[in-house]
Design an enzyme around this catalytic site. Structure first.
Site, mmCIF file in Angstrom:
data_model
loop_
_atom_site.group_PDB
_atom_site.id
_atom_site.type_symbol
_atom_site.label_atom_id
_atom_site.label_comp_id
_atom_site.label_asym_id
_atom_site.label_seq_id
_atom_site.Cartn_x
_atom_site.Cartn_y
_atom_site.Cartn_z
ATOM 1 N N TYR A 58 0.846 -1.185 0.000
ATOM 2 C CA TYR A 58 0.000 0.000 0.000
ATOM 3 C C TYR A 58 0.886 1.241 0.000
ATOM 4 O O TYR A 58 1.565 1.559 0.965
ATOM 5 C CB TYR A 58 -0.918 0.031 1.219
ATOM 6 N N HIS A 124 -0.053 -12.049 1.043
ATOM 7 C CA HIS A 124 -1.021 -11.320 0.232
ATOM 8 C C HIS A 124 -1.480 -12.151 -0.961
ATOM 9 O O HIS A 124 -2.671 -12.244 -1.246
ATOM 10 C CB HIS A 124 -0.392 -10.005 -0.242
ATOM 11 N N PRO A 219 -15.914 -4.651 4.034
ATOM 12 C CA PRO A 219 -17.251 -4.915 4.568
ATOM 13 C C PRO A 219 -18.262 -3.826 4.246
ATOM 14 O O PRO A 219 -19.471 -4.029 4.408
ATOM 15 C CB PRO A 219 -17.007 -5.011 6.083
ATOM 16 N N LEU A 220 -17.779 -2.668 3.779
ATOM 17 C CA LEU A 220 -18.674 -1.579 3.382
ATOM 18 C C LEU A 220 -18.753 -1.444 1.865
ATOM 19 O O LEU A 220 -19.176 -0.406 1.341
ATOM 20 C CB LEU A 220 -18.220 -0.261 4.010
ATOM 21 N N GLY A 221 -18.337 -2.510 1.155
ATOM 22 C CA GLY A 221 -18.457 -2.488 -0.297
ATOM 23 C C GLY A 221 -17.733 -1.332 -0.941
ATOM 24 O O GLY A 221 -18.284 -0.636 -1.797
ATOM 25 N N GLY A 223 -17.125 1.468 0.158
ATOM 26 C CA GLY A 223 -17.807 2.720 0.446
ATOM 27 C C GLY A 223 -19.243 2.784 -0.027
ATOM 28 O O GLY A 223 -20.022 3.629 0.436
#
Length: 330
Positions: A58, A124, A219-221, A223
């Site tokens: 990242y 990863h 988990p929030l797609g 955003g």
């Protein structure tokens, strides 16, 4: 070599973690500010968030550097998870699972994170040119050396890699069965959300049967499930959503019923759609720790609050009846 597994117990069961990736990579680059990201990490810790998830790719590297700065004086409050095995170049990402590289990557991550031990070190992606057992063996040596406390594996996830008739995570489970013979798997990370529930088919049951922790990525797609994105709003060129099959203007509009359903449940609880989406993930198993990504303190605190939201059987049934998410190729 000691064969130990931290498993689900060390992952702050029943709590929400923090995915650090958006703080310096993959999302709207013009809005990434180091000081704001530092405040987000501190706010998350203050709100009781325990698991902080990052990776050397990242940035590359800048995300670990940022997290290292954020944890000065607060390292004991965090369960630090990072990853190795992917190299970022110009317009491409390649896997590297050579044992020598794994050892060097770990030492570099320790320096950037300003810590003497990584709580969870994840692979990863497996290198197709290196037997995964060799890579995992090198990672296990890091545990023996005291540089790493436990090992995890990220799901393959790519639909294109599936065999005809196979389930999405069959390839990941095959990898898990192989590396488990070398050294215990403590955690698995894979996408899991209201609009991407495929891990419930086989991968999460595999973890549950073995006491392995599960980090629910996205988990929030990305955003979308927060209800704060507008169909057709557009994304910056570097933003991964600019090329995602669910973030075309047409698909964002078509998937609005999912957000509407989450908002309906949220209104009954005085919560937000994001908190409902995270509470849903937490209800999928005691070993599940959702790690939503954010770079703002406000959202970090809101996300942490999802741990206190109890969804009823009616809520869960209503969410399960929501239409499946559509892709641009559907």
């Amino acid at each position: 070599m000691e064969r130990r597994s931290l498993g689900a117990a060390a992952l702050a069961v029943g709590a929400v973690g923090l995915g650090c990736m958006p703080m310096s990579w993959a999302y709207d680059a013009s809005r990434q500010r180091g000081d704001e990201a530092l405040r987000a990490v501190h706010a998350a810790l203050d709100a009781g968030v325990h698991v902080l998830d990052t990776a050397d790719m990242y940035g590359p590297f800048t995300n670990e550097l940022l997290l290292g700065r954020a944890l000065k004086g607060r390292r004991s409050e965090a369960f630090v998870s990072t990853k190795c095995g992917l190299l970022v170049g110009d317009q491409h990402i390649v896997a590297n699972g050579r044992p020598g590289y794994v050892r060097r990557a770990c030492d570099a991550s320790l320096r950037r994170l300003q810590t003497d031990v990584i709580d969870l070190y994840q692979l990863h992606r497996a290198d197709p040119e290196v037997p995964v057992e060799e890579t995992w063996g090198a990672m296990a040596e890091l545990v023996a050396a005291g540089k790493v406390r436990a090992l995890g594996l990220c799901a393959i996830g790519a639909r294109a890699s599936r065999r005809p008739g196979a389930r999405l995570h069959d390839g990941t489970i095959r990898q898990l069965e192989r590396v488990q013979q070398v050294f215990p798997v403590s955690a698995v990370q894979a996408e899991l959300s209201v609009w991407s529930p495929q891990a419930l088919e086989s991968l999460l049951p595999w973890c549950a049967a073995r006491g392995v922790g599960f980090l629910a990525a996205m988990p929030l797609g990305n955003g979308y499930l927060t209800g704060t994105l507008t169909p057709g709003q557009g994304f910056e060129p570097e933003d991964l959503r600019a090329r995602h099959p669910r973030f075309t203007a047409e698909m964002m509009a078509a998937n609005q019923p999912v957000v509407v359903g989450l908002r309906r449940v949220a209104e009954r609880h005085g919560a937000t759609p994001a908190q409902v989406a995270l509470a849903w993930a937490l209800r999928q198993g005691p070993q599940v720790v959702p790690v939503p990504g954010t770079k703002r303190a406000r959202w970090a605190v809101e996300n942490a609050g999802a741990a206190g939201l109890t969804l009823t059987a009616q809520d869960l049934a209503e969410i399960d009846r929501l239409p499946p998410a559509r892709e641009s190729w559907d």
